[in-house]
Motif scaffolding. Structure first.
Motif, PDB file in Angstrom:
ATOM      1  N   PRO A   3       0.831  -1.209   0.000  1.00  0.00           N
ATOM      2  CA  PRO A   3       0.000   0.000   0.000  1.00  0.00           C
ATOM      3  C   PRO A   3       0.867   1.261   0.000  1.00  0.00           C
ATOM      4  CG  PRO A   3      -0.159  -1.163   2.108  1.00  0.00           C
ATOM      5  CD  PRO A   3       0.724  -1.974   1.234  1.00  0.00           C
ATOM      6  N   LEU A   4       0.264   2.363  -0.469  1.00  0.00           N
ATOM      7  CA  LEU A   4       0.987   3.638  -0.485  1.00  0.00           C
ATOM      8  C   LEU A   4       1.321   4.074   0.941  1.00  0.00           C
ATOM      9  CD1 LEU A   4       1.847   6.040  -2.324  1.00  0.00           C
ATOM     10  CD2 LEU A   4      -0.380   7.048  -1.804  1.00  0.00           C
TER      11      LEU A   4
ATOM     12  N   SER B 268      -4.168   1.285  13.269  1.00  0.00           N
ATOM     13  CA  SER B 268      -3.537   0.720  12.079  1.00  0.00           C
ATOM     14  C   SER B 268      -4.439   0.983  10.894  1.00  0.00           C
ATOM     15  CB  SER B 268      -3.345  -0.787  12.222  1.00  0.00           C
ATOM     16  OG  SER B 268      -2.487  -1.056  13.321  1.00  0.00           O
ATOM     17  N   LEU B 269      -3.859   1.430   9.794  1.00  0.00           N
ATOM     18  CA  LEU B 269      -4.653   1.604   8.584  1.00  0.00           C
ATOM     19  C   LEU B 269      -3.758   1.585   7.357  1.00  0.00           C
ATOM     20  CD1 LEU B 269      -4.249   4.899   7.797  1.00  0.00           C
ATOM     21  CD2 LEU B 269      -5.822   5.117   9.695  1.00  0.00           C
TER      22      LEU B 269
ATOM     23  N   GLU C 114      -6.617   5.640  -3.647  1.00  0.00           N
ATOM     24  CA  GLU C 114      -7.758   5.286  -2.798  1.00  0.00           C
ATOM     25  C   GLU C 114      -8.052   6.388  -1.777  1.00  0.00           C
ATOM     26  OE1 GLU C 114      -9.083   1.371  -0.208  1.00  0.00           O
ATOM     27  OE2 GLU C 114      -7.151   2.302   0.183  1.00  0.00           O
ATOM     28  N   THR C 115      -9.313   6.501  -1.343  1.00  0.00           N
ATOM     29  CA  THR C 115      -9.672   7.453  -0.310  1.00  0.00           C
ATOM     30  C   THR C 115     -10.173   6.710   0.912  1.00  0.00           C
ATOM     31  OG1 THR C 115     -10.280   9.142  -1.907  1.00  0.00           O
ATOM     32  CG2 THR C 115     -11.171   9.371   0.301  1.00  0.00           C
TER      33      THR C 115
ATOM     34  N   ASP D 213       5.151   4.407   0.769  1.00  0.00           N
ATOM     35  CA  ASP D 213       5.841   3.827  -0.384  1.00  0.00           C
ATOM     36  C   ASP D 213       6.856   2.772   0.047  1.00  0.00           C
ATOM     37  OD1 ASP D 213       4.965   4.469  -2.824  1.00  0.00           O
ATOM     38  OD2 ASP D 213       6.342   6.134  -3.173  1.00  0.00           O
ATOM     39  N   GLY D 214       6.551   2.083   1.128  1.00  0.00           N
ATOM     40  CA  GLY D 214       7.449   1.040   1.582  1.00  0.00           C
ATOM     41  C   GLY D 214       8.564   1.494   2.505  1.00  0.00           C
TER      42      GLY D 214
END
Lengths: 318, 324, 268
Positions: free
Chosen positions: A4-5, A29-30, A36-37, A69-70
């Motif tokens: 995920p971004l 946590s998300l 995505e929004t 971005d990781g």
């Protein structure tokens, strides 16, 4: 699965004030994927704005991790962090206070390009004008000062400034709640257009579930520093499981006065984050018929299937 | 039956720095135990209208000559200030948006309620204290007798607003003017305060003028809605009627601009442009520069309130069919 | 424009005219053409403000003294402004021990009475040229500016646009210079303008005590000192620098006030 971004794990933010610890964010946590929004919903004191500010590292976090971005933001040097900030930007609630009254609008929009040297100095002016036009303002507005604009226009300027550095993620902190009702829709529509055109991801923070469901793919409902329910916006709002979410959904203004009377009026108020209840944070106000001693002593975990999760001892997602 | 309050041709302006009109020829009535919502955006004049009723306008504001605010047959505008002061609190009470600013921070909550009770007549202190506790209980403050000794800063925003309502009730008023009473509060607390106002209306026969920017609040709680835009009332209708068939393009736009749970769409219908502030109102119908259905006449001639259907009135050339 | 702003500009124009146009008109302030015959002459066509005990022309001394006094004030304000703004900005924007220490230094410096510090400094250094005196006055004046700027900078830390600049990735130095500094300048400018009045009076006081600018260089303060023994016979010796001092002080105070109103109005 792709990375995920934005990936937030067990984010905790405690403040110390007058000898007490204020647990503003207590294990959140998300994830947000590119484009995505995620709508982050909650009342004042729920910790939703603190999540936004710590994700952007405008405030240090107490524990947990934020990966963008990781890359773990906590492990970056301050120079590398500043470079990463280019890709995650902030849109404010108060569009007036977010603009320096002494600087011209064009200058404010150009600031990010100058900091990151993403645009050659000679080309900055053209970029500023293109950005102004993209957010629905005129080229001639570049030489004006913030006080010459209405609230909605200032919010457009704030958005243009954020876009100037070509971000991938916008943290929008109550971006329309300070605006006149007739102007809110314009700004929401602008955010929707930009998301489509630029494939932007939003962390959309708001207290108004109705506004959130208009823009968010997924929502996370916060109460007293924790997420109590999360899932697809349509499912969470259409069939809320957590009693708190149910009360919030019932408070969404409904144009049909007959249906509006189904509103759930919660007793009491959100406890102080300095003294959270020992068990479920919502237990003191909860109206769930199955409420029992376990709710008072044991904090329910956020559990469920896939992205649909609820933190309640007596509600299961299946 | 005569209404409790009748406002006719109320106009309010300021002389400095240049003469501007802020409220322009506003007329409406409120019956006993009726909840009327006055809805509008920033700068539309709704707050000034509310302040003008009990005569609490800022000293720079001027009420124009033809303005009438008639309470039970007595005109408050022409009344001497001393007589008007007796009406404030006793007949008309007010609750404001910011309960923090409206409570004295260095005075215990109970003393502020007791002071309000004793301002309306000689009541022995002990009896006033008992009545203060009863009032706090009536507005839903748990453990009311103990809370009398609390300081304002020890209470949450919602609790403070309840105390403000208790103070407003101290003089047994017939009309409560509530100016954005829930705007500063959280969603779940808003619901509590609105329910409280509704309960007081039923229990006490209290009439309420609910001033708000939020049509959503109106939907569930008001009998009738008055929509204000740029100093004028542009639509007036029973609440259900207004939401079913809004007549004025501005009201229609406002309703379309509010996200709805039952019809989530990716795009909202927005009203173009921004809200004009006093002194910058356009000629003719003040909404015409933003109006999607404006005709030539709208730009030159201001429409007045005309019946659309039954009790539903609106000021729009197109909606009332007077445009052709 | 407010009446007080107009009065302030009028006073400032009068003093500026005296300092700029006076010296070429008046001639040598040190010349003693006739120490025995024409000392302590009353004002006349030849000597507009009379002469002093050494037969020097009072108008010439007043005009040259205006240059000296104003130059001292300008130097003092420049030193106080640069030091005060820099120190206040760092104390108000930095974090941790350094900023805390700087804040304590400002508080400590403010706790010392300025006149006493000045007396000690001037007594220790000895004879000073006017520029040196200006620097010393500036060195005792910066803490007030620093405290003001520190307060403004602290408040601006929480301004939305400062957060916005940080979110854009601006370095702390860039935020300081481009976002915070401009916001602290207006109040600092007001304080510096008002401070001119203090410095003029302090310079006069030190010179009156004989430890400021040394004779025969004229300053308004030294002129008042020299007038003292002759007050009975020649009150113009005191009146000329005294009135000039009052006008200059009034100019600084009125202009500072007008500036404050103007800026407060802008913010509203």
């Amino acid at each position: 699965m792709t990375v995920p971004l934005l990936e937030v794990r067990d984010l905790v933010k405690h403040y110390r004030a007058h000898g007490t610890v204020i647990r503003a964010v207590d294990g959140v946590s998300l994830d947000i994927a590119a484009g995505e929004t995620l709508g982050l919903v909650g009342e004042s004191g729920s910790g939703k704005s603190t999540v936004g500010r710590t994700v952007l590292r405008l405030e240090p976090l107490t524990s947990g991790s934020v990966r963008f971005d990781g890359n773990d933001l906590g492990s970056l040097s301050s120079a590398a962090l500043r470079a990463t900030r280019r890709r995650m930007q902030l849109v404010f609630q108060d569009p007036g206070g977010a603009l320096n009254p002494r600087r011209r609008v064009g200058d404010a929009i150009a600031e990010g390009m100058r900091i990151h040297r993403t645009v050659a100095p000679g080309a900055i002016r053209d970029r500023v004008i293109a950005l102004l036009e993209e957010v629905g303002l005129a080229a001639s507005d570049a030489d004006k000062r913030p006080h010459q604009f209405s609230g909605g226009q200032r919010q457009r300027i704030g958005i243009a400034r954020a876009l100037a550095v070509e971000p991938a993620l916008l943290v929008c902190d109550e971006p329309v709640s300070a605006l006149d009702v007739s102007v809110r829709a314009q700004v929401l529509n602008l955010l929707l257009e930009l998301r489509e055109r630029r494939a932007l991801a939003y962390l959309f923070i708001a207290h108004d579930l109705a506004v959130v469901q208009q823009v968010a793919h997924r929502v996370a409902v916060m109460y007293l520093g924790t997420i109590v329910e999360t899932g697809q916006a349509r499912t969470v709002i259409g069939a809320p499981r957590h009693p708190y979410t149910r009360a919030l959904v019932s408070a969404i203004p409904h144009p049909d006065p007959a249906r509006a009377s189904e509103r759930i009026v919660l007793a009491g108020e959100q406890p102080s984050p300095a003294k959270p209840p020992p068990g479920c944070p919502f237990e003191p106000r909860c109206f769930h018929p199955a409420k029992d001693a376990r709710c008072r002593h044991e904090r329910p975990a956020l559990e469920g299937l896939g992205e649909r999760r609820v933190a309640c001892h007596h509600e299961r997602v299946d | 039956m005569t209404p409790l309050l009748e406002v006719t041709n109320l106009s309010i302006g300021f002389a400095n720095p240049e003469p501007i009109t802020a409220v322009d020829d506003v007329s409406f009535r409120i019956d006993r135990s009726e909840v009327i919502a006055l809805v509008g955006e920033s700068g539309c004049g709704k707050t000034l209208t509310g302040l003008a009723i009990p005569g609490l306008l800022p000293s720079e504001a001027r009420t124009s000559a033809g303005s009438r605010v008639v309470l039970d047959g007595n005109d408050l505008v022409g009344m001497p200030e001393a007589a008007r002061r007796r009406i404030r609190g006793a007949r008309i009470a007010m609750v404001f948006q910011d309960p923090q600013a409206s409570l004295n921070p260095v005075m215990r909550v109970g003393d502020q309620v007791i002071e309000a009770i004793r301002a309306h007549g000689p009541v022995p202190r002990a009896e006033a204290r008992t009545r203060a506790a009863a009032l706090l209980e009536e507005v839903g403050i748990a453990d009311a007798a103990a809370r009398l000794d609390a300081w304002p800063h020890e209470l949450s925003g919602g609790m403070r607003q309840r105390v403000m309502i208790a103070i407003a009730l101290a003089g047994e008023p017939d009309l409560l003017i509530a100016d954005e009473p829930t705007t500063a509060l959280d969603v779940t607390i808003q619901a509590q305060i609105l329910e409280l106002l509704d309960r007081l209306r039923r229990a006490r026969g209290l009439a309420v003028l609910l001033i708000t920017h939020d049509l959503g609040i109106v939907a569930s709680r008001a009998d009738r809605v008055l929509v204000m835009y740029a100093g004028r009332i542009i639509e007036s209708a029973p609440t259900a009627e207004l939401f079913r068939v809004p007549r004025h393009p501005y009201t229609r736009g406002l309703l379309a601009a509010v996200p709805r749970v039952d019809a989530p769409e990716s795009r909202l219908e927005a009203i173009a442009g921004s809200v004009p502030q006093p002194g910058r109102w356009p000629p003719g119908c003040r909404f015409h520069p933003r109006c999607p259905v404006a005709i030539a006449r709208c730009g030159t001639e201001a429409p007045s309130m005309e019946p659309a259907e039954g009790p539903h009135h609106t000021a729009c050339w197109v909606a009332t069919g007077a445009g052709s | 424009m407010m009446a007080s702003a107009r009065a302030g500009l009028g006073c400032a124009a009068a003093i500026a005219a005296l300092a700029l146009l006076g010296p070429p008109l008046a001639g040598d302030p040190l010349a003693q053409p006739d120490p025995l015959g024409s000392s302590l002459l009353a004002p006349s066509g030849a000597h507009w403000f009379g002469t002093d005990q050494f037969s020097r022309d009072v108008f010439a001394r007043l005009a040259h003294g205006a240059r000296t006094s104003l130059a001292i004030a300008a130097i003092a304000m420049a030193v106080a402004g640069v030091l005060g703004i820099a120190f206040g900005l760092l104390a108000g924007s930095g974090r941790g021990l350094v900023a805390a220490t700087m804040s304590r230094v400002v508080d400590l410096a403010l706790a010392l009475p300025r006149v006493v510090v000045l007396l000690v400094l001037v007594a220790a250094i000895g004879a000073l040229p006017p520029a040196g005196l200006g620097a010393v006055l500036g060195l005792t004046g910066w803490p007030a500016i620093a405290r003001l700027v520190r307060g403004e900078a602290l408040a601006l830390q929480h301004a939305g646009y400062v957060t916005a600049a940080r979110a854009l990735g601006a370095t702390p130095g860039r935020v300081l210079v481009r976002e915070i500094l401009p916001g602290t300048l207006p109040p600092a400018l007001i304080a510096l303008t008002l401070g001119v009045a203090d410095v003029l009076l302090l310079e006069a006081g030190l010179s009156f005590l004989g430890i400021g600018v040394r004779p025969p260089t004229p300053t308004w303060g030294s002129m008042i000192l020299e007038a003292r023994p002759h007050l009975g016979q020649a009150p113009w010796l005191l009146l000329a620098p005294g009135i000039a001092l009052v006008i200059a002080t009034a100019a600084a105070t009125l202009l500072g006030d007008a500036l404050r109103h103007r800026i407060a109005g802008d913010r509203a």
